[in-house]
Write a protein that holds these residues in place. Structure first.
Motif, mmCIF file in Angstrom:
data_model
loop_
_atom_site.group_PDB
_atom_site.id
_atom_site.type_symbol
_atom_site.label_atom_id
_atom_site.label_comp_id
_atom_site.label_asym_id
_atom_site.label_seq_id
_atom_site.Cartn_x
_atom_site.Cartn_y
_atom_site.Cartn_z
ATOM 1 N N ALA A 1 0.857 -1.162 -0.019
ATOM 2 C CA ALA A 1 -0.062 -0.024 0.101
ATOM 3 C C ALA A 1 0.966 1.307 -0.099
ATOM 4 C CB ALA A 1 -0.827 0.113 1.402
ATOM 5 N N GLY B 1 4.228 4.090 2.987
ATOM 6 C CA GLY B 1 5.148 3.501 3.724
ATOM 7 C C GLY B 1 4.823 2.078 4.513
ATOM 8 N N PHE B 2 3.925 1.497 3.834
ATOM 9 C CA PHE B 2 3.377 0.295 4.434
ATOM 10 C C PHE B 2 4.189 -0.922 4.689
ATOM 11 C CE2 PHE B 2 -0.174 3.209 4.913
ATOM 12 C CZ PHE B 2 -0.747 3.203 5.992
ATOM 13 N N PRO B 3 4.302 -1.684 5.432
ATOM 14 C CA PRO B 3 5.420 -2.899 5.184
ATOM 15 C C PRO B 3 4.447 -4.211 4.854
ATOM 16 C CG PRO B 3 4.336 -2.697 7.531
ATOM 17 C CD PRO B 3 3.891 -1.557 6.808
ATOM 18 N N ALA C 1 -3.866 -1.695 6.339
ATOM 19 C CA ALA C 1 -3.093 -1.530 4.900
ATOM 20 C C ALA C 1 -1.882 -2.213 4.930
ATOM 21 C CB ALA C 1 -3.121 -0.002 4.527
ATOM 22 N N LEU D 1 5.410 -6.429 14.197
ATOM 23 C CA LEU D 1 5.662 -4.862 13.524
ATOM 24 C C LEU D 1 6.071 -4.066 14.482
ATOM 25 C CD1 LEU D 1 3.084 -4.662 10.765
ATOM 26 C CD2 LEU D 1 5.300 -5.013 10.432
#
Lengths: 402, 402
Positions: free
Chosen positions: A7, A10-12, A34, A316
């Protein structure tokens, strides 16, 4: 292998080894947050592969397959605890972030190591000892009473690798294997694990999330009901649990999490016992599961933060969500495969009978006794919730037809 | 086009035309219920395509594209209301099950037809009239007072196609277009729609699900808060709403559902007004949305059955779930795109500040003012919930940075 689609913003990407129902149930909270999932699946129709766009098929015991897949992931976690040590070591050597870590997973993969550590940190366990010979078994039974429980330290799960033993001959085959594996890395290389058969009041479980930064959160202690060795029902929180015991059990869970540096969600299955000295309620630890767990499925509908969202947040290293229950009680009933393969037609009945019912099915084919889903009900009247959840699970299973 | 993968056990495939956030938010309940989704997406990175394995890219205005895709679906529903009538007609001719039906969708696509029907069934509306000439506009303004509201009957949405009009010259261009389109099927072929400017107390919305078998369920009436014409906050239920008005509004919603044969979830946006005769609280209908709606996002965390699960149940003609709230209040705050494109780093702050916060982001790139997500908070203290939800949304947006 196509890359998982991130996404924007900056999503992992969280990688999950194994495409079973635990990976599948991460899909909903991942979509909400996301966070992209990538599942290393056993088959194209694995439970998780049906609902997660990035689900390449690969053998989790093959080092190069897993290494190539993991390159696309920011964090790697697990649907099950069976990833071989050499695969875990190779990933760690590549710099892959693994949660839980191989060091922590060791205690879920080796029951002897787990017992040693639990005992060392003062957590209550059944009497236990390793055994290599018939004489060892004889001595343990003489001291703690027959029958005793024998377990294969590594490779056993879901009731496999566990036996009720009335005399040394009942584990003669395992002792032979242990002798052959002595000096190797086989499942029985360190012998077999003997445990006293615990005279328990009921079974409890405590579910905990812990993040790499060390934050931890515990859901309320639950009661798990087993039928023929399979969990069929979870009552959250455990009804009538002594508040002191609840505190002691939760503290023990948090101590284990800290001592083992567990990251992610993990479950401790326990027996509630009566202290023979004081007559007070007490506990002993039965098993560890270093992943989201059946005993936590109630939290998907019954807690502010469900176990699968919490697991993603934990691995995370995001701040953890509140594990507070949404209502006085939640009852979870497992749906086990029955005789008829058609599940969907049962929806009309169970949904019409109970508009509050939350159904969770895993997309798995029906096989007798296989866990194919669960239902949750949340409310205030425990007996009523149990009747309704049980009815729905039995109807979906095909045990009852009206 | 590869076929969507069905879950074993007789489970259906629900097709959704459009890959926006409404389709995306169907993914979680679909996975829980083992219902397969197939999304006809605008782009490979559409919001829904990121989280749903079967999401072929195709033009929803192209009849043959949509027909070929729909062949794999048991039911087809919609992420938006812009599918052209000829496409809907072709699908219906093919025997595709459409929910809502083209006949029902007509009233969401044509505001003049909607006003005619609402008036015919006795639902309260603002004074309204079609206008073809400057004299029509002059007469309407003279009767109901200036300014008036002008709308293009077809093709307008999200504030586009709506104008505040102080004199006929303000819509001279639309009147010219209407004259050109007279006798055609253009958006202004039937003229423009004029409505009195309503002096409202606040805005309300009622969200209803209705199934083909005729079962209907209504969530509590909510208050929607608009900022610069965009919904920024929803309070569920509408605080302090007169119980008689709540009943009247809900009954009106159910009457509309029945009269229009709506299937699936739909929303009615209303104004709360003061009856000039009695001084009592009253309502007039503003708009219809024939799909899950922003005013119902609170239900994902705040009701026993969220709107996306309910929509799937409704379009599959399954019994509907309970719309009962889980707590006295739920507050939803929209997350609007701000100045900085990096969203994920904000998670650390908002999750640490508020462990009860439920974050829902849509996987969309940040553009100023674009709806990119929402947050929900459920509890008892409305003012506290509003402060916390607003803070989280503003922080994710980048409006505040501490």
């Amino acid at each position: 292998m196509t890359s998982p689609q991130r996404a924007p913003g900056g999503f992992p990407v969280v990688g999950i080894i194994g495409g079973g129902q635990l990976a599948r149930m991460c899909a909903a909270p991942a979509a909400e947050l996301a966070i992209t999932l990538s599942v290393l699946a056993e088959a194209p129709d694995a439970a998780a592969a049906q609902v997660i766009p990035s689900a390449p098929v690969g053998d989790y015991t093959d080092v190069e397959t897993v290494r190539a897949w993991a390159r696309e992931c920011d964090v790697v976690t697990f649907d099950h605890e069976h990833v071989p040590a050499d695969v875990l070591a190779a990933l760690a050597a590549d710099g892959v972030t693994l949660h839980p870590s191989p060091d922590a997973l060791h205690f879920a993969q080796d029951k002897l190591a787990m017992r040693e550590r639990m005992t060392a940190i003062g957590v209550a366990c059944p009497a236990w000892a390793p055994a290599r010979t018939a004489a060892d078994v004889e001595a343990f039974g003489a001291e703690h009473g027959w029958p005793v429980i024998a377990k294969t330290p590594r490779g056993g799960y879901d009731g496999k690798g566990v036996r009720v033993v009335n005399r040394p001959e009942d584990v003669a085959d395992w002792l032979d294997l242990a002798a052959q594996q002595d000096g190797t890395t086989g499942p029985l290389a360190d012998g077999i694990l003997l445990e006293e058969k615990v005279d328990f009041v009921r079974e409890l479980a405590v579910l905990i999330a812990r993040s790499p930064m060390g934050q931890a959160a515990a859901w309320p202690v639950v009661e798990t009901v087993q039928t023929d060795g399979i969990c069929t029902e979870v009552l959250a929180p455990a009804p009538g649990l002594d508040p002191d015991l609840a505190a002691v059990v939760t503290e023990a869970g948090l101590r284990i999490a800290e001592s083992l540096s567990v990251t992610g969600v993990f479950a401790i299955e326990m027996f509630e016992v009566t202290d023979p000295g004081t007559g007070a309620p007490a506990y002993v630890v039965n098993e560890l599961a270093m992943r989201p767990h059946n005993s936590g499925h109630w939290s998907m509908d019954g807690a502010v933060t469900g176990q699968f969202e919490q697991h993603l947040r934990a691995v995370l290293d995001l701040p953890l969500g509140s594990p507070t229950p949404r209502a006085p009680f939640t009852v979870m009933a497992n749906v086990l495969g029955g005789d008829h393969p058609e599940l969907y037609p049962a929806y009309r009945h169970v949904m019409a009978r109970d508009p509050e019912l939350k159904v969770h099915l895993y997309g798995k084919g029906v096989r007798p006794g296989r866990k194919i889903g669960h239902v949750n009900l949340t409310g205030t009247d425990l007996a009523d919730l149990r009747e309704r959840a049980g009815h729905a699970a039995d109807y979906l299973t095909g045990v009852i037809t009206e």
